[in-house]
Design a protein around this motif. Structure first.
Motif, PDB file in Angstrom:
ATOM      1  N   ALA A  36       0.835  -1.207   0.000  1.00 52.26           N
ATOM      2  CA  ALA A  36       0.000   0.000   0.000  1.00 52.26           C
ATOM      3  C   ALA A  36       0.864   1.249   0.000  1.00 52.26           C
ATOM      4  N   PHE A  37       1.936   1.238   0.798  1.00 49.77           N
ATOM      5  CA  PHE A  37       2.853   2.385   0.790  1.00 49.77           C
ATOM      6  C   PHE A  37       3.415   2.620  -0.609  1.00 49.77           C
ATOM      7  N   LEU A  38       3.909   1.557  -1.253  1.00 51.73           N
ATOM      8  CA  LEU A  38       4.495   1.715  -2.589  1.00 51.73           C
ATOM      9  C   LEU A  38       3.477   2.251  -3.590  1.00 51.73           C
ATOM     10  N   VAL A  39       2.273   1.694  -3.563  1.00 50.38           N
ATOM     11  CA  VAL A  39       1.250   2.095  -4.532  1.00 50.38           C
ATOM     12  C   VAL A  39       0.779   3.527  -4.262  1.00 50.38           C
ATOM     13  N   ILE A  40       0.527   3.851  -3.010  1.00 52.74           N
ATOM     14  CA  ILE A  40       0.023   5.192  -2.679  1.00 52.74           C
ATOM     15  C   ILE A  40       1.039   6.264  -3.049  1.00 52.74           C
ATOM     16  N   LEU A  41       2.318   6.044  -2.715  1.00 49.05           N
ATOM     17  CA  LEU A  41       3.316   7.066  -3.059  1.00 49.05           C
ATOM     18  C   LEU A  41       3.503   7.145  -4.564  1.00 49.05           C
ATOM     19  N   TRP A  42       3.449   6.011  -5.261  1.00 51.41           N
ATOM     20  CA  TRP A  42       3.550   6.042  -6.725  1.00 51.41           C
ATOM     21  C   TRP A  42       2.397   6.826  -7.337  1.00 51.41           C
ATOM     22  N   VAL A  43       1.175   6.593  -6.879  1.00 54.57           N
ATOM     23  CA  VAL A  43       0.013   7.328  -7.406  1.00 54.57           C
ATOM     24  C   VAL A  43       0.160   8.818  -7.128  1.00 54.57           C
ATOM     25  N   GLY A  46       6.006  -0.440   6.457  1.00 53.01           N
ATOM     26  CA  GLY A  46       5.043   0.050   5.478  1.00 53.01           C
ATOM     27  C   GLY A  46       4.217   1.202   6.023  1.00 53.01           C
ATOM     28  N   LEU A  47       3.663   1.036   7.228  1.00 54.12           N
ATOM     29  CA  LEU A  47       2.864   2.098   7.837  1.00 54.12           C
ATOM     30  C   LEU A  47       3.738   3.275   8.244  1.00 54.12           C
ATOM     31  N   GLY A  48       4.956   2.987   8.714  1.00 53.43           N
ATOM     32  CA  GLY A  48       5.863   4.068   9.090  1.00 53.43           C
ATOM     33  C   GLY A  48       6.265   4.916   7.895  1.00 53.43           C
ATOM     34  N   PHE A  49       6.538   4.289   6.777  1.00 55.26           N
ATOM     35  CA  PHE A  49       6.901   5.044   5.575  1.00 55.26           C
ATOM     36  C   PHE A  49       5.710   5.846   5.046  1.00 55.26           C
ATOM     37  N   LEU A  50       4.506   5.327   5.230  1.00 55.82           N
ATOM     38  CA  LEU A  50       3.332   6.140   4.901  1.00 55.82           C
ATOM     39  C   LEU A  50       3.302   7.394   5.762  1.00 55.82           C
TER      40      LEU A  50
END
Length: 291
Positions: A18-25, A164-168
């Motif tokens: 989710a982190f990867l996809v959200i930041l990419w979007v 993942g949540l921390g990077f978000l």
């Protein structure tokens, strides 16, 4: 509901994915899909998908280990890249808000309050504790990998849920920390000796400039400490004092606000609950692993 069996994904793969996809979007919408950071995150997403697909098609000990170790690699790539990517999708840093939380609770930034106890000896000791985070993390990876795949998988599920949540958190609430945002607030220098200078150099060169909220030094060390308490008591006893030192050092060395610590401990608690909830029985390989 068993995530690993119904959807083919482990919990940390949902959260870190989710982190990867959200930041990419966010990058694609802000600076365009052809920006080099957008392309990097797209490549990470595709590689992640390929590794998982390969493991599902051929469930062996090797494919599972590659699937789990992948996150140790991509975590470091994403962490260093956030120095460039995060401020492309944010208009400002959030130090003022985080400092305001400190001031509401303590009347000042907590690190400023900590100046009252600053001494060269304490600075040296807490700098050593802060540095201990890195060997604790890496030794834990290899130690539990040696203990066998089910326990290693359980460790990584919780750990990379935290990452993942921390990077978000880094990507939505970027901040530099008191030592960068409010240097004028400090009247007492942090003087020490070799360890103090080495730690300051590591932080200066290794930080991405947005890695404050939540405190992953607190989150990961707390998670590992209580994971050890459940699975390897001698490691829990060995690392207990250094971990408390790490938590104190985040404030004393002026790297974090109090809100960062609270968020970090909350992440650790969630990850420990998650690993307990899903347990080893939820992560059984569906076919016997091949050598």
């Amino acid at each position: 509901m068993n995530w690993s069996r119904k959807a083919g994904l482990l919990p940390h793969e949902w959260f870190f994915g989710a982190f990867l996809v959200i930041l990419w979007v966010r990058l694609a919408m802000t600076v365009g899909p052809s920006d080099h950071d957008s392309l990097l995150y797209l490549a990470l997403i595709l590689t992640n998908t390929s590794v998982i697909a390969w493991c599902r098609l051929r469930e062996t000990t090797l494919s599972w280990r590659c699937r789990l170790w992948f996150y140790a690699v991509v975590m470091n790539v994403a962490f260093m890249n956030m120095k460039s990517s995060v401020m492309k999708v944010n208009s400002h840093k959030w130090d003022e808000m985080l400092a305001g939380f400190d001031k509401a609770l303590f009347g000042a930034i907590l690190s400023v309050r900590a100046q009252e106890v600053v001494t060269p000896v304490l600075t040296e000791v807490l700098s050593f504790c802060y540095l201990m985070f890195f060997p604790y993390l890496m030794i834990s990876w290899f130690y539990y990998a040696y203990r066998g795949l089910p326990l290693f998988r359980k460790l990584m599920v919780g750990m990379f849920t935290i990452y993942g949540l921390g990077f978000l958190g880094y990507s939505f609430v970027p901040a530099g920390g008191p030592h960068l945002a409010y240097p004028g607030e400090f009247s007492v220098p942090l003087t020490g000796w070799v360890v103090t200078r080495f730690n300051a150099l590591i932080v200066e060169k290794g930080s991405n400039g947005v890695d404050v909220f939540p405190s992953l030094h607190c989150a990961i060390s707390c998670y590992l400490l209580f994971f050890d308490r459940l699975h390897t008591r001698w490691r829990h006893r060995l690392y207990l004092v250094p971990c408390v030192g790490i938590w104190c050092a985040t404030i004393y060395l002026r790297y974090h606000y109090f809100a960062d610590l609270l968020a970090g401990f909350a992440l650790a608690a969630f990850a420990l609950w998650l690993t307990s909830r899903w347990g080893n029985s939820s992560f059984e390989i569906s076919k016997p692993p091949k050598s």
